[in-house]
Design a protein around this motif. Structure first.
Motif, PDB file in Angstrom:
ATOM      1  N   GLU A   5     -19.815   6.366  19.733  1.00  0.00           N
ATOM      2  CA  GLU A   5     -20.277   5.077  20.243  1.00  0.00           C
ATOM      3  C   GLU A   5     -19.688   4.909  21.637  1.00  0.00           C
ATOM      4  N   LEU A   6     -20.561   4.659  22.593  1.00  0.00           N
ATOM      5  CA  LEU A   6     -20.174   4.555  23.997  1.00  0.00           C
ATOM      6  C   LEU A   6     -20.578   3.195  24.536  1.00  0.00           C
ATOM      7  N   CYS A   7     -19.660   2.541  25.218  1.00  0.00           N
ATOM      8  CA  CYS A   7     -19.960   1.258  25.839  1.00  0.00           C
ATOM      9  C   CYS A   7     -19.272   1.206  27.196  1.00  0.00           C
ATOM     10  N   MET A  41     -24.765  -3.754  21.692  1.00  0.00           N
ATOM     11  CA  MET A  41     -23.457  -3.783  22.338  1.00  0.00           C
ATOM     12  C   MET A  41     -22.957  -2.396  22.728  1.00  0.00           C
ATOM     13  N   GLY A  42     -23.830  -1.414  22.784  1.00  0.00           N
ATOM     14  CA  GLY A  42     -23.422  -0.061  23.142  1.00  0.00           C
ATOM     15  C   GLY A  42     -24.506   0.932  22.791  1.00  0.00           C
ATOM     16  N   THR A  43     -24.164   2.194  22.882  1.00  0.00           N
ATOM     17  CA  THR A  43     -25.106   3.273  22.581  1.00  0.00           C
ATOM     18  C   THR A  43     -24.414   4.281  21.683  1.00  0.00           C
ATOM     19  N   CYS A  59     -22.099   9.264  32.890  1.00  0.00           N
ATOM     20  CA  CYS A  59     -22.329   7.814  32.838  1.00  0.00           C
ATOM     21  C   CYS A  59     -21.333   7.085  33.748  1.00  0.00           C
ATOM     22  N   ILE A  73     -14.509   1.736  29.987  1.00  0.00           N
ATOM     23  CA  ILE A  73     -15.310   2.520  29.058  1.00  0.00           C
ATOM     24  C   ILE A  73     -14.644   2.505  27.687  1.00  0.00           C
ATOM     25  N   SER A  74     -15.435   2.154  26.695  1.00  0.00           N
ATOM     26  CA  SER A  74     -14.983   2.212  25.305  1.00  0.00           C
ATOM     27  C   SER A  74     -15.721   3.369  24.645  1.00  0.00           C
ATOM     28  N   LEU A  75     -14.962   4.286  24.043  1.00  0.00           N
ATOM     29  CA  LEU A  75     -15.560   5.463  23.420  1.00  0.00           C
ATOM     30  C   LEU A  75     -14.889   5.700  22.072  1.00  0.00           C
TER      31      LEU A  75
END
Length: 93
Positions: A5-7, A41-43, A59, A73-75
């Motif tokens: 999950e990437l945001c 809220m993300g991908t 990205c 970046i939240s991963l």
């Protein structure tokens, strides 16, 4: 195969609307060839850990090229070797 999950959160923008900063990021994700699912809220993306980390780097670069002055970046990565892992499999109850 891993699922991540990437945001990305652009900061230092002139407006609270961030679509113009995220559209180039979505183009990078679409062009990556990785399986993905857009969420509010993300991908979520599916691929090897190396592919996912390469995608995060691309990205990161894209959001700065779009004009963001700062990005958070939240991963989260889920990777396992005992059985196959897919986006669909993680969504089953």
């Amino acid at each position: 195969m891993a699922v991540a999950e990437l945001c990305l959160f652009p900061l230092g923008t002139e407006t609270p609307s961030v679509g113009k900063y995220l559209e180039p990021v979505l183009e990078v994700i679409r062009a990556s060839g990785l399986k993905y699912k857009l969420c509010p809220m993300g991908t979520v993306v599916e691929g090897s850990v190396e592919e996912i980390l390469d995608l995060v780097k691309a990205c990161h670069e894209a959001i700065f090229r779009a004009g963001a002055e700062r990005v958070v970046i939240s991963l989260r990565i889920d990777d396992r070797i005992d059985k196959p892992l897919t986006i669909e499999g993680k969504m089953r109850v």
